[in-house]
Scaffold this motif. Structure first.
Motif, PDB file in Angstrom:
ATOM      1  N   UNK A  54      43.310  43.012  43.864  1.00 21.49           N
ATOM      2  CA  UNK A  54      43.158  43.164  42.415  1.00 21.49           C
ATOM      3  C   UNK A  54      44.197  44.155  41.900  1.00 21.49           C
ATOM      4  N   UNK A  55      44.378  44.178  40.588  1.00 21.16           N
ATOM      5  CA  UNK A  55      45.313  45.135  39.988  1.00 21.16           C
ATOM      6  C   UNK A  55      44.799  46.568  40.152  1.00 21.16           C
ATOM      7  N   UNK A  56      43.482  46.763  40.132  1.00 20.86           N
ATOM      8  CA  UNK A  56      42.928  48.095  40.367  1.00 20.86           C
ATOM      9  C   UNK A  56      43.235  48.559  41.791  1.00 20.86           C
ATOM     10  N   UNK A  57      43.156  47.641  42.751  1.00 20.95           N
ATOM     11  CA  UNK A  57      43.512  47.970  44.127  1.00 20.95           C
ATOM     12  C   UNK A  57      44.945  48.482  44.192  1.00 20.95           C
ATOM     13  N   UNK A  58      45.851  47.745  43.570  1.00 16.82           N
ATOM     14  CA  UNK A  58      47.270  48.090  43.611  1.00 16.82           C
ATOM     15  C   UNK A  58      47.514  49.460  42.985  1.00 16.82           C
ATOM     16  N   UNK A  59      46.890  49.718  41.850  1.00 11.30           N
ATOM     17  CA  UNK A  59      47.089  51.005  41.185  1.00 11.30           C
ATOM     18  C   UNK A  59      46.535  52.146  42.034  1.00 11.30           C
ATOM     19  N   UNK A  60      45.418  51.917  42.692  1.00 11.83           N
ATOM     20  CA  UNK A  60      44.841  52.948  43.552  1.00 11.83           C
ATOM     21  C   UNK A  60      45.749  53.225  44.755  1.00 11.83           C
ATOM     22  N   UNK A  61      46.316  52.168  45.332  1.00 13.43           N
ATOM     23  CA  UNK A  61      47.244  52.349  46.445  1.00 13.43           C
ATOM     24  C   UNK A  61      48.471  53.146  46.012  1.00 13.43           C
ATOM     25  N   UNK A  62      48.949  52.898  44.817  1.00 14.61           N
ATOM     26  CA  UNK A  62      50.101  53.653  44.323  1.00 14.61           C
ATOM     27  C   UNK A  62      49.756  55.137  44.162  1.00 14.61           C
ATOM     28  N   UNK A  63      48.522  55.417  43.756  1.00 12.40           N
ATOM     29  CA  UNK A  63      48.095  56.808  43.654  1.00 12.40           C
ATOM     30  C   UNK A  63      48.092  57.481  45.035  1.00 12.40           C
ATOM     31  N   UNK A  64      47.668  56.748  46.045  1.00 13.59           N
ATOM     32  CA  UNK A  64      47.679  57.278  47.409  1.00 13.59           C
ATOM     33  C   UNK A  64      49.118  57.510  47.867  1.00 13.59           C
TER      34      UNK A  64
END
Length: 372
Positions: free
Chosen positions: A125-135
């Protein structure tokens, strides 16, 4: 992705090789557009900056990179994985030195694909991708890596779609891809879910060094949200209190990487129908219930230690989750604050974030915009 230009490329360029001219031109132009990260020795950049084979724009940009080559080499030393651009590949294409994975990429091979562009990040999901970028950004900050951004071309999978898209990307051979997937394990020692297994089958049959499948060991991406951070994220959401309280209890029992915290369903909690069969007349229901024996055995000891008697409880779920949209709330919270305010560095999950962050940074690293 980070590219290190070997001196053999400058020699090939000076010899008038059209493949070298075309690939280096595109590679440097995409660096200028912040789509990758390019590093070379000062002498190599000086030669590129003087070469009449390259356009005036690219030559000028090479001279700018030359002036910053020393600081950029520090980034090269910390990179988990990078491409070494060479005139031709010799020996093993993939080698490991001092914990770094180095992939040889010939100018001819690079010219036949779109490897100079941003890497694809395939997730659910797009939320997954954004969270990974935060990591990934957390990793860069804690590793003291500045002058670097993270940017991906986003691709959404989920279910059978993930394996299919991964297979197509490998067969086309035109792009690099990092695919991160949940394990869907509902307890420590359980088998992974079908989505991850199908993606693994694709990699086993057709895998390439230009594509990496990174399986999370946790149940879902939500389990990467530190329990301590949930208090801040959900401060104004009283319904989340019971689920967070249970997570804190689990963490007191075990804070290792095999902790039940990593397998608890943040969204749904522990449903009552996992322990009490509602309809024994349907064979499919009975079979499904029997397959959950490992799940029941694992979680029962934690439920009872928490003071809940499964047979007597009238609540459903037996243990409530935190929130169906906890990931969305976490993404919003992290985007609005710097890493120092999250408390992650001092938490049980710091090492997990750093390991995953190194992977994300290696594939998604791009240079900052440099004023001419």
């Amino acid at each position: 992705m980070l590219y290190y230009i070997d001196k053999s490329c400058a020699q090939l360029l000076n010899a008038g090789d059209e493949e070298a001219v075309e690939f280096l031109e595109q590679l440097i132009l995409h660096r200028k557009k912040c789509k990758n990260f390019v590093i070379a020795d000062r002498g190599v950049l000086r030669e590129l900056g003087k070469s009449e084979k390259l356009s005036s724009v690219v030559r000028a940009y090479c001279r700018i990179l030359e002036n910053r080559s020393s600081e950029f080499r520090m980034i090269l030393a910390k990179s988990r994985k990078y491409y070494k651009v060479v005139s031709e590949c010799k020996g093993d294409r993939v080698t490991e030195q001092n914990g770094q994975v180095i992939i040889q990429l010939s100018v001819k091979e690079g010219n036949q694909a779109d490897f100079t562009d941003r890497c694809i990040l395939l997730a659910e999901s797009t939320d997954d991708i954004e969270f990974y970028k935060q990591i990934g950004r957390y990793y860069l900050e804690k590793s003291s890596i500045s002058r670097m951004n993270l940017s991906f071309e986003e691709m959404i999978g989920g279910g059978d779609t993930t394996g299919t898209r991964l297979e197509h990307l490998i067969e086309e051979g035109q792009r690099q891809c990092l695919c991160i997937l949940d394990s869907d394990k509902t307890y420590f020692g359980a088998d992974c879910g079908s989505t991850l297994q199908k993606a693994r089958d694709v990699m086993t049959a057709k895998g390439t060094e230009n594509v990496e499948l990174y399986p999370l060991f946790v149940h879902e991406i939500e389990n990467l949200i530190p329990v301590g951070l949930l208090d801040k994220i959900c401060a104004n959401m009283p319904d989340t209190r019971p689920g967070i309280a249970f997570l804190k209890f689990l963490l007191e029992k075990d804070a290792s990487q095999s902790s039940p915290v990593f397998y608890f369903d943040y969204k749904k909690g522990i449903p009552k129908d996992r322990y009490i069969l509602k309809d024994s007349s349907k064979k499919d229901s009975v079979k499904k219930f029997r397959r959950l024996e490992g799940y029941r055995n694992y979680w029962k000891k934690y439920i009872e230690a928490y003071g809940v008697k499964i047979e007597e409880t009238v609540s459903d779920p037996v243990i409530p989750g935190v929130c169906e949209k906890v990931l969305k709330h976490a993404v919003r919270y992290l985007k609005e604050r710097c890493c120092q305010e999250t408390g992650i560095e001092d938490s049980y999950i710091h090492t997990v974030w750093m390991e995953l962050g190194a992977v994300i940074a290696a594939w998604g690293c791009t240079g900052n915009r440099i004023a001419a």
